[in-house]
Write a protein that holds these residues in place. Structure first.
Motif, mmCIF file in Angstrom:
data_model
loop_
_atom_site.group_PDB
_atom_site.id
_atom_site.type_symbol
_atom_site.label_atom_id
_atom_site.label_comp_id
_atom_site.label_asym_id
_atom_site.label_seq_id
_atom_site.Cartn_x
_atom_site.Cartn_y
_atom_site.Cartn_z
ATOM 1 N N HIS A 117 21.784 77.792 66.785
ATOM 2 C CA HIS A 117 23.072 77.086 66.721
ATOM 3 C C HIS A 117 23.349 76.708 65.272
ATOM 4 C CE1 HIS A 117 26.301 74.454 68.342
ATOM 5 N NE2 HIS A 117 26.130 73.920 67.151
ATOM 6 N N ILE B 61 27.577 66.963 69.154
ATOM 7 C CA ILE B 61 26.204 67.338 69.496
ATOM 8 C C ILE B 61 25.341 66.102 69.673
ATOM 9 C CG2 ILE B 61 24.088 68.475 68.648
ATOM 10 C CD1 ILE B 61 25.814 70.345 67.000
ATOM 11 N N LYS C 299 27.452 69.867 72.972
ATOM 12 C CA LYS C 299 26.092 70.320 73.289
ATOM 13 C C LYS C 299 25.085 69.179 73.330
ATOM 14 C CE LYS C 299 26.328 75.000 72.859
ATOM 15 N NZ LYS C 299 27.690 75.094 73.340
ATOM 16 N N ILE D 198 21.185 69.224 72.630
ATOM 17 C CA ILE D 198 20.141 70.135 72.141
ATOM 18 C C ILE D 198 18.815 69.392 72.173
ATOM 19 C CG2 ILE D 198 19.366 71.542 70.194
ATOM 20 C CD1 ILE D 198 22.286 71.831 69.318
ATOM 21 N N PHE E 214 19.425 74.322 75.007
ATOM 22 C CA PHE E 214 20.807 74.046 74.617
ATOM 23 C C PHE E 214 21.634 73.888 75.889
ATOM 24 C CE2 PHE E 214 20.296 75.235 70.159
ATOM 25 C CZ PHE E 214 19.098 75.910 70.227
ATOM 26 N N THR F 193 25.317 72.669 77.637
ATOM 27 C CA THR F 193 26.732 72.432 77.337
ATOM 28 C C THR F 193 27.283 71.518 78.420
ATOM 29 O OG1 THR F 193 26.903 74.621 76.368
ATOM 30 C CG2 THR F 193 28.977 73.560 76.961
#
Ligand code: SAM
Length: 241
Positions: A69, A144, A169, A171, A214, A216
């Motif tokens: 990413h 994020i 996201k 992560i 990851f 979403t």
């Protein structure tokens, strides 16, 4: 003038990331390492203290996900950053990001503020707060959410997901047990309205297998989440591990 002796095994950064850090980055990492050692002697920040291990297992490990990413100018929150992993390292490598670091331990947050000042970092804030308390105040504030080594998969997802915008996201920097955590965290993606969109498996880092997940966010987080910390942990799939 005496030239400071810097870490010299940058090959491991180049082979894992595909680029060599600039001189400015190298000097900042060197300062970070020295401040970490000095403060670690006063209060416990990390068990890992040898130069080689800090550069590999903390600095480099904080960055591996960026091969999957690419970061640009996103707004990021690092939950349970401890002594700044991955958040401070990301700020050093990607100064254009805007990042908030949170930790429930005030000593760690004091350390982060020393680092922010001494490394002259901008667009970065360190907060002494628990994720489950801040999440409802900063609902959908970030592009994020990132977190490393803080909690079992279902726990950290519940703590983190509310912070992310829809399509943002979460992560999670995990170790080799990530698949076991996915198996034990049944229905968590459905409950929290996230989808596992990528899994990065890194077998040849030189310091052990790493797996980064990851997620979403597909819809707003249901009102119920995050619940009280004790409740989240009590019902975690970790007990099946
Ligand atoms: N992320 C760092 C790393 O990879 O080295 C630190 C990991 S350390 C094992 C876990 C950190 O998470 C600790 O500093 C702890 O204080 C913090 N933490 C645990 N639960 C938290 C919560 N609910 N909210 C904020 N911070 C939390």
């Amino acid at each position: 003038m005496k030239v400071p002796k810097l870490f010299n095994n940058w090959k491991i950064f180049e082979s894992n990331l595909g680029f060599a850090p600039s001189e400015t980055i190298k000097i900042k990492l060197d300062k970070y390492y020295k401040i970490l050692l000095a403060e670690n002697a006063k209060y416990n920040l990390t068990r890992i203290t040898s130069e080689k291990e800090v550069y590999e297992k903390h600095f480099l490990d904080s960055l591996l996900f960026t091969k999957e990413h690419k970061l640009s100018n996103e707004k990021i929150i690092d939950i349970g950053t401890g002594p700044g992993f991955p958040g401070i390292v990301l700020k050093i490598f990607f100064p254009e990001i805007e990042i908030t670091l949170i930790d429930s331990n005030n000593k760690k947050v004091n350390f982060l503020n020393i680092l922010i000042e001494k490394l002259n970092l901008k667009k970065i804030t360190a907060k002494h707060v628990r994720a489950e308390e801040l999440a409802r105040i900063e609902n959908e504030h970030y592009d994020i959410v990132i977190s490393r080594a803080v909690a079992y998969l279902d726990v950290i997802l519940e703590l983190g997901v509310r912070f992310t915008k829809i399509e943002g996201k979460v992560i999670l920097l995990k170790g080799p047990k990530a698949d076991e955590e996915i198996l034990n965290s049944k229905n968590i993606a459905e409950k929290l309205k996230v989808t596992l969109t990528a899994k990065q498996i890194l077998k040849d880092t030189g310091f052990g297998e790493r797996i980064n997940l990851f997620y979403t966010k597909t819809k707003s987080t249901p009102d119920l989440y995050p619940r009280e910390y004790a409740r989240i942990v009590k019902e975690s799939g970790k007990k099946h591990a």
